[in-house]
Structures are given as C-alpha cells and as structure tokens.
Design an enzyme around this catalytic site. Structure first.
Site, PDB file in Angstrom:
ATOM      1  N   TRP A 198      90.592  30.254-106.629  1.00 20.91           N
ATOM      2  CA  TRP A 198      89.526  31.245-106.193  1.00 20.91           C
ATOM      3  C   TRP A 198      89.191  31.383-104.690  1.00 20.91           C
ATOM      4  O   TRP A 198      89.336  30.354-104.085  1.00 20.91           O
ATOM      5  CB  TRP A 198      88.266  30.948-106.885  1.00 20.91           C
ATOM      6  CG  TRP A 198      87.191  31.841-106.500  1.00 20.91           C
ATOM      7  CD1 TRP A 198      86.935  33.065-106.989  1.00 20.91           C
ATOM      8  CD2 TRP A 198      86.161  31.790-105.604  1.00 20.91           C
ATOM      9  NE1 TRP A 198      85.688  33.621-106.313  1.00 20.91           N
ATOM     10  CE2 TRP A 198      85.011  32.617-105.497  1.00 20.91           C
ATOM     11  CE3 TRP A 198      85.743  30.419-104.752  1.00 20.91           C
ATOM     12  CZ2 TRP A 198      84.192  32.682-104.569  1.00 20.91           C
ATOM     13  CZ3 TRP A 198      84.703  30.402-103.915  1.00 20.91           C
ATOM     14  CH2 TRP A 198      83.742  31.574-103.940  1.00 20.91           C
ATOM     15  N   ASP A 365      77.327  47.481-108.496  1.00 16.06           N
ATOM     16  CA  ASP A 365      78.189  46.392-109.111  1.00 16.06           C
ATOM     17  C   ASP A 365      77.180  45.581-110.297  1.00 16.06           C
ATOM     18  O   ASP A 365      76.445  46.328-110.850  1.00 16.06           O
ATOM     19  CB  ASP A 365      78.386  45.065-108.023  1.00 16.06           C
ATOM     20  CG  ASP A 365      79.728  44.385-108.164  1.00 16.06           C
ATOM     21  OD1 ASP A 365      79.573  43.396-108.888  1.00 16.06           O
ATOM     22  OD2 ASP A 365      80.821  44.850-107.639  1.00 16.06           O
ATOM     23  N   ASP A 366      77.655  44.471-110.494  1.00 19.20           N
ATOM     24  CA  ASP A 366      77.126  43.663-111.669  1.00 19.20           C
ATOM     25  C   ASP A 366      75.562  43.762-111.669  1.00 19.20           C
ATOM     26  O   ASP A 366      74.893  43.710-110.848  1.00 19.20           O
ATOM     27  CB  ASP A 366      77.327  42.341-111.479  1.00 19.20           C
ATOM     28  CG  ASP A 366      77.057  41.331-112.865  1.00 19.20           C
ATOM     29  OD1 ASP A 366      76.456  41.921-113.798  1.00 19.20           O
ATOM     30  OD2 ASP A 366      77.801  40.245-112.735  1.00 19.20           O
ATOM     31  N   LYS A 475      84.882  49.302-111.532  1.00 21.57           N
ATOM     32  CA  LYS A 475      85.410  48.028-111.593  1.00 21.57           C
ATOM     33  C   LYS A 475      85.371  47.218-112.724  1.00 21.57           C
ATOM     34  O   LYS A 475      84.250  46.871-113.177  1.00 21.57           O
ATOM     35  CB  LYS A 475      84.608  47.395-110.138  1.00 21.57           C
ATOM     36  CG  LYS A 475      85.023  46.262-109.804  1.00 21.57           C
ATOM     37  CD  LYS A 475      84.059  45.632-108.717  1.00 21.57           C
ATOM     38  CE  LYS A 475      84.205  44.222-108.114  1.00 21.57           C
ATOM     39  NZ  LYS A 475      83.545  43.547-106.975  1.00 21.57           N
ATOM     40  N   TRP A 476      86.670  46.672-113.075  1.00 18.57           N
ATOM     41  CA  TRP A 476      86.550  46.157-114.236  1.00 18.57           C
ATOM     42  C   TRP A 476      86.863  44.459-113.829  1.00 18.57           C
ATOM     43  O   TRP A 476      87.831  44.302-113.530  1.00 18.57           O
ATOM     44  CB  TRP A 476      87.879  46.588-115.047  1.00 18.57           C
ATOM     45  CG  TRP A 476      88.305  45.960-116.324  1.00 18.57           C
ATOM     46  CD1 TRP A 476      88.311  44.680-116.532  1.00 18.57           C
ATOM     47  CD2 TRP A 476      88.604  46.636-117.524  1.00 18.57           C
ATOM     48  NE1 TRP A 476      88.460  44.197-117.777  1.00 18.57           N
ATOM     49  CE2 TRP A 476      88.868  45.426-118.500  1.00 18.57           C
ATOM     50  CE3 TRP A 476      88.897  47.748-118.085  1.00 18.57           C
ATOM     51  CZ2 TRP A 476      89.394  45.633-119.789  1.00 18.57           C
ATOM     52  CZ3 TRP A 476      89.279  47.964-119.135  1.00 18.57           C
ATOM     53  CH2 TRP A 476      89.602  47.034-120.095  1.00 18.57           C
ATOM     54  N   ASP A 477      85.880  43.677-114.066  1.00 19.32           N
ATOM     55  CA  ASP A 477      85.930  42.371-113.715  1.00 19.32           C
ATOM     56  C   ASP A 477      86.233  41.468-114.875  1.00 19.32           C
ATOM     57  O   ASP A 477      86.183  42.041-116.130  1.00 19.32           O
ATOM     58  CB  ASP A 477      84.480  42.015-113.232  1.00 19.32           C
ATOM     59  CG  ASP A 477      84.416  41.021-112.220  1.00 19.32           C
ATOM     60  OD1 ASP A 477      85.585  40.012-112.119  1.00 19.32           O
ATOM     61  OD2 ASP A 477      83.358  40.672-111.558  1.00 19.32           O
ATOM     62  N   ASN A 479      85.922  37.124-115.359  1.00 13.96           N
ATOM     63  CA  ASN A 479      85.305  36.164-114.583  1.00 13.96           C
ATOM     64  C   ASN A 479      85.613  34.703-115.025  1.00 13.96           C
ATOM     65  O   ASN A 479      84.963  33.589-114.726  1.00 13.96           O
ATOM     66  CB  ASN A 479      83.955  36.224-114.013  1.00 13.96           C
ATOM     67  CG  ASN A 479      83.654  37.216-112.802  1.00 13.96           C
ATOM     68  OD1 ASN A 479      84.421  36.978-112.049  1.00 13.96           O
ATOM     69  ND2 ASN A 479      83.004  38.226-113.097  1.00 13.96           N
ATOM     70  N   CYS A 525      89.686  43.519-111.325  1.00 11.38           N
ATOM     71  CA  CYS A 525      89.063  42.131-110.559  1.00 11.38           C
ATOM     72  C   CYS A 525      89.086  41.092-111.373  1.00 11.38           C
ATOM     73  O   CYS A 525      88.858  41.266-112.600  1.00 11.38           O
ATOM     74  CB  CYS A 525      87.658  42.717-110.014  1.00 11.38           C
ATOM     75  SG  CYS A 525      86.712  41.582-109.262  1.00 11.38           S
ATOM     76  N   ASP A 547      87.297  37.445-103.615  1.00 16.01           N
ATOM     77  CA  ASP A 547      85.931  37.279-103.339  1.00 16.01           C
ATOM     78  C   ASP A 547      85.584  36.709-101.910  1.00 16.01           C
ATOM     79  O   ASP A 547      84.552  36.795-101.480  1.00 16.01           O
ATOM     80  CB  ASP A 547      85.380  36.357-104.411  1.00 16.01           C
ATOM     81  CG  ASP A 547      84.886  36.979-105.481  1.00 16.01           C
ATOM     82  OD1 ASP A 547      85.029  38.341-105.462  1.00 16.01           O
ATOM     83  OD2 ASP A 547      84.585  36.556-106.399  1.00 16.01           O
TER      84      ASP A 547
HETATM   85  C1  DGJ Z   1      83.098  38.565-109.325  1.00 16.43           C
HETATM   86  C2  DGJ Z   1      83.591  39.704-108.466  1.00 16.43           C
HETATM   87  O1  DGJ Z   1      84.836  39.270-107.563  1.00 16.43           O
HETATM   88  C3  DGJ Z   1      82.479  40.294-107.206  1.00 16.43           C
HETATM   89  O2  DGJ Z   1      83.213  41.117-106.636  1.00 16.43           O
HETATM   90  C4  DGJ Z   1      81.291  40.826-108.199  1.00 16.43           C
HETATM   91  O3  DGJ Z   1      81.774  42.003-108.858  1.00 16.43           O
HETATM   92  C5  DGJ Z   1      80.941  39.514-109.209  1.00 16.43           C
HETATM   93  N1  DGJ Z   1      81.977  39.337-109.900  1.00 16.43           N
HETATM   94  C6  DGJ Z   1      79.815  40.027-109.878  1.00 16.43           C
HETATM   95  O4  DGJ Z   1      79.417  39.366-110.814  1.00 16.43           O
END
Ligand code: DGJ
Length: 732
Positions: A198, A365-366, A475-477, A479, A525, A547
């Site tokens: 990351w 965003d989120d 934007k499809w994240d 995580n 993303c 990020d």
């Molecule tokens: C991780 C992404 O990489 C960020 O750009 C942002 O969208 C956050 N998540 C939001 O939770």
C-alpha cells in the site's frame, strides 16, 4: 500478419512485421515450441531445432529412444510424462491419477479474435489480428484442451489462453490451469517484476535468472499492490533504449502466479495464470473451464518500446466504450479535503471553487450513504444519507451540474460493515467459514460475490442511486484482501472455485453497470493501486494509482506503473500539503508537474490554498486542457530513472512528431555538480523545434540533449530538492 499451417511438417508459423512464433506437433502428438522472437523467414519445416540425441534419462516411448520432453520446449506442458519442469495445468481424474497426455487433433485459423465468456480480454477487428485455435485431446481423461493464440497486425504481441472441456461422464478436477507457458532455449535473461505494498505500488525489481525458479504471486483475491501481474524478461544488456525483452501481462484481477523456471539443460520456462494454490475446479460431463488471457509482447529495441506496445494495445484493443481514446475530465475529489465529514453545503463550496479554477468534474468520495460517518459502519447500505444529501444523489448532482460541472461518486460494492442493515439482514452473504471467526479489514467483511443473488442485490441498490441522477463518473473502490474464503452457498466440492467465481462476480457487476450506463467513466481503485491490472482496464479505463499522493513518491509509482500500463490509465491528483501520507511539502508546481502525467485532478479544497497558488492552479488546468490529448495518448518515453539517479525525467511525443512535452524532476540536489544534459527521444531528427522560445533541431535535442542550465536562465530552480519543470516542444 499471417498464420501459416504447414501440413506436411505439422507446424504453425504466426508472424507479423516484427515477430515470429513457430510451433509444431511433436513426436508424440504434443505441441512443441520451435521459436519465438524477431521475425524470421517462413520455412516449411523447422523440426531440426527439436533435440533428439544421446540417451535421455527417460524417453517418451520406445520408438523414440532419443526424445524426452524434458530436453525440449513445450507449448502447454503437463507433468509426469518425461517433462520434470513446472506444468501449465493439472487434471485429477476419477481414479486419482494426475497424468495427462494431450495430442493434436485439429485446428482453426480465422481473422479477428473472439471474446472470452465472462472475462476481460483484448479484442480485434478482422483486419487487426488473426487467431489460431488448436484442439488437443486426452482420450483417457476424456478431455479436450483448446489453446488460443492471437497475433496482432500492428503490434509485436501474441495473446493466449486455454479452454478445457470434459467429454466423459466420470468427472475430473482441474487443480491448475494457467494461461500461458513460454519455453525459451536459453537462460541468459533478467527478470523484472513490479512489487510494493500500500502507498508504494509497482516499484521495479530486477534479478538475474538461472537454474531454479523465480516466482511472484497473489493470494489476496485481488491482483494486489504487493506483486503486479505484469513481468518482463530481458537480456542483461537490455535497457530503456535498446535490447531484447519479452513482457507478460495478465488480463485478470484476482489471485495469480508468474514464474520463470530455469531447467538444467538451458531451457527457460515462463508461466503465468490463475494461482493454482486454493484453485480446484470440478468438471462434470460437458462442462468447460476457460482461463483468463495473458498478453505476451516482444521487443528488440528496449523497454521503452515494449511499454509503448502495451500502451497502444491496451488503449486501442482493451479499453472499450465511450472513454476509449478520449481525454479524461479534470476532476476535483473531496476525499483528502473532508474525509467523511461533510454536508451538502461544504461539498458545494468545494465544487464552486473548483469550477472557478476550471475543473470539469466533481467527485464525491466515501461517506454519502447509510450510517457512514466513519469506517465502522454503513458499507453495504447504498442509500443516500439524508443528513448529508437532503435531496439525494440526484439533488446534489443537479446542483453541481448547474454550476457547470459534471458529477460522479464513490462506491465500494464488494464490501459490508458488520454494522450495516445489509449485514444484519443477510449475515450469510459474506465469505466466512462456519464456526470460525472472520478477519476484518478496515472494519469490513467481504461480500460473497460468487453468489448471483448477492451481486443482483448490490446492482439493484446501485441502479436506484445512479438511475435518477445525472452521473458521469464512478470511483469503484475495494479496500481489503480476501480471507476465510468459503462460500456458505457452495458444497465441499466447490470451495476451490470461490476465489475465481468472486472475480467473475466483480466482472459481472461491472458489465451490468456499464451496459445500463454506457456513458459513465469508471475509475477502479483498491486502497489506491491494489488492483491495478489489465483485467480492470477492460471495465474501468482508469485506475487510482496509489493513496500516496506525495509528488516525489508518485514519480516512482507512476514511473514503475508506466512499464505495463498506459499514461491515461493512471489516476493522478494534486493534493494538499503537508502531504497526508509523507508529511512533505512540495510546491504546487511540482505536485502538478507529476500529476499531469496521468488523468490529472485535484484532491483538496481549493478554498484552502493561497491566492497565488490558486492563480497557478488556474494556469495548470488551462495547460492540461490544452495538452492532455498529447500527454495521455502520445508516445511515452522514460528518460531518466528515479530508481537509478537523483533525477527523473520522462516525455511524450505526438504520433506525427510535431509536439512533445518533457517532465524533469530533481529527486535530490547535489552540491558542486554541473546541471548536465537530458537527451530526448522520439523526435524527428531533421526538424526544427521551438522550446522555451529558442530553436533546436530534433537531432540536437536527441543526441546532445537539452542543456539543463537553460532552465536556470529561464528562472526555474531545478537544482533544489524536488524542483521540477515541464516544457513544451513544438515543431517550427
Ligand atoms: C481508499 C481510496 O484509495 C481512497 O482514495 C478513498 O476513496 C478511500 N478509500 C475512501 O474510503
């Protein structure tokens, strides 16, 4: 381009202007590789390269006392019938045997290229490529194996994949099914991989190959930031500007493996495909398994040339739809400005300033949905939070549109927080093992996307939010890595299919959303660049690179990413200082000078910067609007590596060689040294170009180089740490 079948010798020759790929039906009917490299003349019979002499340790059959697969090159090898190398596939038959022996049956040659059901793949019109399908059969296992080879007309590229069909009724189990195997006759190569974690994704690493195996993999359910599914093998003397190299790019977004295995008789075997670890796919009568595609490109002109092949191929024959070859809108994303702490009013204030600066698209965003005020709750509840969006997404989108900006928003559809209505209603919809604890990542669990009803439900929720609103971008994240991968919906026999079915579920949701909303620009993303791969580019033509938005770190990340992926695919923004990841304070100029070489945008509240900086931002946006077509789709050259020197430089040149843009970055200033020269590439040697008001010949700029001291005179302070310049070069 052509594909020739020499019936008498049983050999195929796939060629275009730059490469030849030759293979033939071998001693016992297996497919043998005879040559891959720079284009050579067509010859009816090349079997003299097959090694048949001496007394190998074991031979394939008594009539061929001198032939062992171990000493020859295989197209798609199995283990245990005289080849002791790593196999490309493995089939377990009903009696427990894992021996296979596929022999040539027939083949088809046709113009163009077919798609792969449910999977991303390069595509080509009939005049752009030719495809060869070779059927091989194993009578004992009652299996048909089809190997696919597509040669492109304009690119030194061969795309490959494989398909298995079980024709019997005994049932078999595929425990390994890679996409590609390339056997080469010597091991004088280096291996280049793109590794990290990351916030430091796709950093090149080179090592010498020899006997034994070098291999990288992902077992995280995503392609990952740790190892990218793109590798290069190159001759030791190959650099950016000259020399031979072969690239292997996997068009897939889940678990993978890439390996180079040096045998004891000079053979080098390169393999790439779905990671066989945790993979086990049962096939009943009539059932099929088709692997993802791997794209192999070759150069004899250096790594820049190899990268440009991938850039062009992926821009023209992988990315689809409305945004194919379209310059990307300059956006402002609110994430680093507000995180989840915003109201409609704060968002409108940021958007209004962005509009004043010349931004074209605002991205929320989120934090806009469910009870999402921090990362402990709300994921999975894709319904607007009325406290933040009183008139819903549609209401906000219209207000933003009324300012003259397009609008888009963030989703993370594959995830759920335990504290969400979705999880409370459907606790069985997550990947988890009965009786065991489920590991959390960012306080979230992974939805079981191998189940159709789960994907359907998420689709329905998202459809409702998008449908009523003027949405231009998503934007499809994603995580977290997958753990406890087990589907409560699948039997014990099917658990080995879940990682792959999960990826198919992700692709199917993308496909449905794209079909319903073909004009939306998707940006993928995954905690930044945790799923930056060719598979994703088929659905989302751009991806958030990292990020880590620190300009100096981004030079490295974008430089590394450029080896396998087009400039226009790299999400790159100017963010606030001190940088939230590194604490560094780069000038607004250097931040933009790096972000230009990507999709370009801002990840901050422009109300928060000084007036002088705001004026500079306006100029940056004007500059990017003028030159983005050239930057995003021009021919890209890496000139100076931030991994090898205290400077970095790259440039883009238009196809007609009329214009070019150079980016130069001082990573670290050195006292009492001369500024030196920067040699450019790709220009027309005989033309006169204007740069910063002075005129130079193309050959002058490419052979002598830019005298960097010119930039001192022009007021740039490039000798300071992290100073930079971007300069435009136009033919006179
Ligand atoms: C991780 C992404 O990489 C960020 O750009 C942002 O969208 C956050 N998540 C939001 O939770």
């Amino acid at each position: 381009m052509n594909i020739i079948w020499n019936k008498t010798s049983g050999q195929f020759h796939l060629y275009n202007d730059r490469i030849s790929y030759i293979m033939g039906v071998g001693v016992t009917g297996e497919l043998t590789n005879l040559y891959f490299g720079k284009r050579i003349h067509e010859k009816e019979d090349m079997s003299y390269v097959v090694f048949k002499m001496g007394m190998p340790n074991v031979v394939v059959d008594a009539d061929t006392e001198t032939y062992s697969m171990e000493l020859n090159r295989q197209e798609y090898p199995s283990f245990g019938t005289t080849d002791f190398g790593t196999q490309a596939f493995e089939i377990e038959t009903a009696n427990g045997s894992r021996i296979s022996s596929f022999v040539y049956k027939n083949h088809r040659i046709y113009p163009g290229k077919k798609g792969i059901d449910g999977l991303p793949a390069t595509y080509a019109a009939d005049d752009e490529a030719m495809t060869l399908e070779v059927d091989l059969t194993d009578e004992v296992a009652q299996m048909t194996l089809t190997l696919f080879y597509t040669i492109f007309d304009k690119y030194p590229v061969i795309a490959r994949h494989a398909r298995f069909v079980h024709n019997g009724n005994a049932g078999v189990r595929l425990t390994k099914a890679l996409s590609i195997c390339l056997d080469l006759p010597d091991q004088d190569y280096e291996w280049m991989q793109f590794s990290g974690a990351w916030a430091r994704e796709r950093i090149p690493e080179v090592r010498k190959l020899g006997t034994g195996t070098v291999s990288i993999e992902s077992k995280r359910g995503v392609s990952s930031a740790n190892q990218n599914p793109f590798v290069i093998i190159k001759r030791p003397n190959t650099d950016e500007f000259a020399g031979e190299a072969i690239g292997f790019s996997f068009v897939y977004s889940g678990n993978f493996i890439a390996a180079a295995e040096g045998g004891n008789h000079d053979r080098l075997r390169v393999l790439m495909g779905i990671n066989p670890d945790r993979f086990s796919w049962p096939l009943s009568e009539g059932e099929t398994f088709e692997t993802p595609e791997a794209v192999m490109a070759m150069t004899d002109s250096g790594l820049n040339d190899l990268s440009r092949t991938y850039h062009r191929l992926y821009n023209n024959n992988l990315v689809r739809g409305r945004w194919k070859n379209e310059p990307r809108p300059i956006l402002n994303n609110n994430w680093e400005a507000t995180f989840m702490d915003f109201t409609e009013e704060t968002i409108l204030k940021i958007a209004s300033k962005a509009k004043e600066a010349g931004v074209e698209l605002f991205v929320l965003d989120d934090g806009w949905f469910g009870d999402r005020n921090d990362d402990f709750a709300g994921l999975g509840d894709w319904i607007e939070n009325p406290k933040k969006l009183p008139q819903g997404m549609a209401g906000l989108a219209r207000k933003i549109n009324a300012m003259g900006l397009k609008f888009g928003f963030w989703i993370e559809p594959e995830m759920v927080n335990p504290d969400s209505n979705l999880y409370r209603r459907h606790p069985d919809w997550v990947l988890s093992v009965p009786g065991r604890k489920s590991s959390l990542g960012r306080h979230q669990l992974v939805l079981d996307f191998s189940r159709k009803e789960v994907v359907d439900h998420i689709y329905d929720m998202l459809y409702k939010v998008i449908n009523g609103a003027p949405i231009s971008y998503i934007k499809w994240d994603m995580n977290r890595s997958l753990t406890e991968v087990f589907s409560l919906d699948a039997g014990p026999n099917e658990q080995g299919t879940i990682y792959h079915r999960y990826v198919l579920g992700v692709y199917s949701l993308y496909s449905r959303l794209i079909e319903a909303f073909p004009d939306i620009l998707f940006e993928s993303c995954s905690s930044g660049g945790n799923r930056f791969d060719a598979g994703m580019l088929y659905y989302a033509p751009q991806a958030w690179c990292s990020d880590n938005t620190d300009a100096i770190d981004r030079i490295r990340i974008q430089y590394g990413t450029s080896y396998g992926y087009p400039i226009v695919s790299m999400g790159s923004h100017v963010s606030a200082v001190p940088n939230q990841q590194t604490g560094r304070r780069e000038s607004i100029r250097t931040r933009a000078n790096v972000a230009y070489f990507g999709t370009f945008g801002y990840e901050l509240d422009l109300n928060e910067i000084s007036e002088e900086e705001f004026e500079e931002v306006k100029g940056q946006i004007e500059f990017m609007k003028k030159y983005r077509k050239l930057i995003q789709f021009g021919d890209f050259y890496r000139l100076r590596s931030p991994f090898e020197t205290d400077q970095a430089a790259w440039m883009v040149v238009s196809e007609d060689k009329n214009s070019a843009i150079v980016g130069f970055y001082c990573m670290r200033s050195n006292v009492n040294t001369l500024p030196g020269f920067l040699r450019l590439m790709g220009l027309d040697p005989d033309r006169l170009y204007r740069m910063e008001g002075d005129e130079y010949y193309g050959d002058e700029l490419m052979n002598m180089g830019i005298t960097l001291s010119c930039f001192y005179k022009k007021g740039f302070t490039i000798s300071e740490d992290h100073a930079s310049f971007v300069t435009v070069i136009e033919a006179v």
